[in-house]
Design an enzyme around this catalytic site. Structure first.
Site, PDB file in Angstrom:
ATOM      1  N   HIS A 230       0.846  -1.193   0.000  1.00 27.78           N
ATOM      2  CA  HIS A 230       0.000   0.000   0.000  1.00 27.78           C
ATOM      3  C   HIS A 230       0.879   1.240   0.000  1.00 27.78           C
ATOM      4  O   HIS A 230       1.840   1.327   0.770  1.00 27.78           O
ATOM      5  CB  HIS A 230      -0.907   0.031   1.228  1.00 27.78           C
ATOM      6  CG  HIS A 230      -1.702   1.301   1.334  1.00 27.78           C
ATOM      7  ND1 HIS A 230      -2.841   1.530   0.584  1.00 27.78           N
ATOM      8  CD2 HIS A 230      -1.501   2.431   2.075  1.00 27.78           C
ATOM      9  CE1 HIS A 230      -3.309   2.730   0.873  1.00 27.78           C
ATOM     10  NE2 HIS A 230      -2.525   3.308   1.770  1.00 27.78           N
TER      11      HIS A 230
ATOM     12  N   SER B 146      -8.231   3.297   8.816  1.00 28.17           N
ATOM     13  CA  SER B 146      -8.776   3.397   7.468  1.00 28.17           C
ATOM     14  C   SER B 146      -7.964   2.554   6.491  1.00 28.17           C
ATOM     15  O   SER B 146      -8.508   1.767   5.710  1.00 28.17           O
ATOM     16  CB  SER B 146      -8.790   4.859   7.020  1.00 28.17           C
ATOM     17  OG  SER B 146      -9.253   4.982   5.693  1.00 28.17           O
TER      18      SER B 146
ATOM     19  N   LYS C 221      -9.161  -1.758   5.114  1.00 30.60           N
ATOM     20  CA  LYS C 221      -9.338  -2.151   3.715  1.00 30.60           C
ATOM     21  C   LYS C 221      -8.331  -3.230   3.313  1.00 30.60           C
ATOM     22  O   LYS C 221      -8.667  -4.182   2.605  1.00 30.60           O
ATOM     23  CB  LYS C 221      -9.192  -0.933   2.809  1.00 30.60           C
ATOM     24  CG  LYS C 221     -10.279   0.112   3.014  1.00 30.60           C
ATOM     25  CD  LYS C 221     -10.249   1.186   1.958  1.00 30.60           C
ATOM     26  CE  LYS C 221      -9.076   2.133   2.108  1.00 30.60           C
ATOM     27  NZ  LYS C 221      -9.230   3.075   3.225  1.00 30.60           N
TER      28      LYS C 221
ATOM     29  N   ARG D 194     -15.140  12.392   8.106  1.00 27.20           N
ATOM     30  CA  ARG D 194     -13.837  12.972   8.453  1.00 27.20           C
ATOM     31  C   ARG D 194     -13.479  14.097   7.488  1.00 27.20           C
ATOM     32  O   ARG D 194     -12.907  15.117   7.876  1.00 27.20           O
ATOM     33  CB  ARG D 194     -12.743  11.897   8.416  1.00 27.20           C
ATOM     34  CG  ARG D 194     -12.793  10.913   9.575  1.00 27.20           C
ATOM     35  CD  ARG D 194     -11.865   9.738   9.333  1.00 27.20           C
ATOM     36  NE  ARG D 194     -10.488  10.171   9.140  1.00 27.20           N
ATOM     37  CZ  ARG D 194      -9.567   9.467   8.479  1.00 27.20           C
ATOM     38  NH1 ARG D 194      -9.884   8.307   7.920  1.00 27.20           N
ATOM     39  NH2 ARG D 194      -8.340   9.915   8.372  1.00 27.20           N
TER      40      ARG D 194
ATOM     41  N   ASP E 159     -15.589   2.123   6.769  1.00 29.10           N
ATOM     42  CA  ASP E 159     -14.535   3.097   6.499  1.00 29.10           C
ATOM     43  C   ASP E 159     -15.018   4.164   5.537  1.00 29.10           C
ATOM     44  O   ASP E 159     -14.734   5.360   5.715  1.00 29.10           O
ATOM     45  CB  ASP E 159     -13.303   2.391   5.925  1.00 29.10           C
ATOM     46  CG  ASP E 159     -12.253   3.387   5.450  1.00 29.10           C
ATOM     47  OD1 ASP E 159     -11.697   4.101   6.303  1.00 29.10           O
ATOM     48  OD2 ASP E 159     -12.013   3.465   4.230  1.00 29.10           O
TER      49      ASP E 159
END
Length: 458
Positions: free
Chosen positions: A92, A193, A197, A178, A171
């Site tokens: 990621h 968050s 995922k 947010r 999320d």
């Protein structure tokens, strides 16, 4: 004889919000209750907004962050990839300008024997998205159901899809609030968050690329290190093996900024080419993935394996198989000219002699958005064929009138503001800039455990 004490009633939602407001010791059960209430509609948006602001100022303990991550990932579908042999590893990136590494990294790592199930994002703001880049390939499908996704990972070795409505829907709901309550920049909320995922994919291990610099979400190395440490620490507590690299994002990565041209540049890496920084980032992240996947004893051996997969063409062939399995035209791997390119080209020229001291990634990214390569709202479409080629990098010498950048546009008529914006991203000086390494730091579990930074700092 005294009667037995009655069990205490669970706290109400208002009591949970008040406890966080007052900085009371964290209660993971309260987090689970809050997320469940959010999903059923029992928790009103204004109550969730109050809790988010309390978290922004009071923070979450690691136990609370793990509970929040787990509750969000279990709010939807958690993929089961246990039937696929081997250690499943994903990567990621926190996002940047010109970051196309996932497109070459996933098939390259899979070609070395590590299964890579990857759920990617779309671009928003000045940062590009892998999904948009993949969809520049004719026919490529990023919307697949869980069975199709798992089947391609099992059969091919990797699959790259976009986030579905079934993956961590809590999320999505929380992030939307947010975004409008100024609570995005909060480390534990960012951690939950990202990890909710990623862990919903059914992975065993995760490598994180935390970008640092003008074109990154985290502009400061210290703040990026705090985020990386929290991600590693919480991911480890959630039962996964996690490593994070901090990488430079002051200047755009590579030469290409734009969807189709970035995809072409990533495929160049699999062909043995590509800009040096894109190649280095691919090898650095890929080496960590091979070690976590048990296919190399150390990163040195892993880099050799990755280089061999490029040289032999195995990485490119696996990319062809993945693209074909997802409905795309596999010929694009060998013939990058099949990717879209806007017809008009505008050259941005250097105004003076000197050395390029800075190429502002944020400025280039915003220019790409303005020309249609990115989006400022989630519902906007992107033009895959437009983009910017950054011809000069920090440290390069330049003569007056030499090209600094080339803009691929649909029409020259409205190009003047774009040209000015891209030119403003370049700083040309007499002395060369101080060099900065691509990989700024590496964070593993021991480093994350030793961190004394408050978990709520953002």
């Amino acid at each position: 004889m005294a009667s037995p004490a009655m069990p205490a009633a669970p706290p109400t939602l208002v009591e949970i919000i008040a406890a966080k407001r007052d900085g009371a010791p964290g209660d993971p059960a309260a987090i689970e209750r809050l997320v469940a209430a959010m999903m059923t509609g029992e928790l009103a948006d204004y109550q969730l907004a109050a809790w988010l602001m309390a978290v922004f100022f009071r923070g979450l303990t690691d136990a609370e962050t793990v509970a929040l991550t787990d509750a969000m990932l279990r709010s939807g579908q958690v993929l089961d990839l246990s039937r696929i042999p081997g250690v499943k590893v994903d990567k990621h990136s926190t996002g940047g300008v010109g970051d196309k590494v996932s497109i070459c990294l996933a098939p390259l790592v899979a070609a070395c024997g590590v299964p890579v199930p990857m759920v990617c994002g779309r671009g928003l703001g000045h940062t590009g998205g892998t999904v948009d880049k993949l969809e520049a390939i004719s026919g490529f499908r990023t919307h697949l159901d869980a069975d199709a996704f798992a089947g391609i990972v099992e059969r091919v070795g990797c699959c790259m899809i976009g986030q579905t409505s079934q993956i961590a829907p809590a999320d999505k709901r929380m992030y939307a609030l947010r975004d409008v309550t100024a609570t995005v920049e909060c480390v534990p909320l960012i951690v939950a968050s990202i990890l909710s995922k990623k862990l919903a994919e059914g992975i065993d291990a995760l490598v994180l690329d935390v970008k640092v610099g003008r074109g990154a979400f985290m502009k400061d190395a210290g703040a990026a290190r705090v985020l990386a440490q929290a991600l590693v620490r919480v991911g480890t507590r959630a039962g996964k093996r996690v490593v994070a690299l901090l990488t430079d994002m002051d200047a755009p990565m590579g030469v290409a900024v734009g969807n189709a041209i970035e995809t072409a540049e990533a495929l160049d890496v699999l062909a043995g080419g590509g800009p040096p920084d894109v190649v280095e980032c691919t090898l650095a992240l890929g080496a960590e993935m091979l070690v976590l996947g048990g296919k190399a004893g150390d990163t040195g051996a892993a880099r050799e394996a990755l280089a061999a997969a490029i040289a032999s063409g195995r990485g490119a062939r696996l990319a062809e198989r993945m693209i074909e399995a997802q409905g795309g035209d596999p010929r694009v791997v060998a013939d990058r000219a099949l990717l879209a390119r806007a017809d008009e080209e505008i050259v941005v020229l250097a105004p003076r002699d000197g050395t390029v001291a800075r190429v502002d990634a944020l400025g280039v990214g915003l220019a790409a958005v303005a020309m249609g390569a990115g989006r400022s709202r989630a519902d906007q479409a992107v033009d895959p064929g437009v983009g910017i080629f950054v011809e000069k990098r920090p440290g390069d010498g330049v003569r007056r009138g030499e090209p600094l950048a080339r803009l691929c546009v649909r029409s020259r008529a409205a190009s003047a503001p774009l040209t000015e914006r891209v030119l403003a991203a370049f700083a040309i000086e007499d002395a060369p800039p101080k060099s900065r390494p691509l990989v700024l730091d590496r964070v593993v579990e021991a480093d994350a455990r030793s961190s004394t930074t408050a978990p709520g700092s953002g």
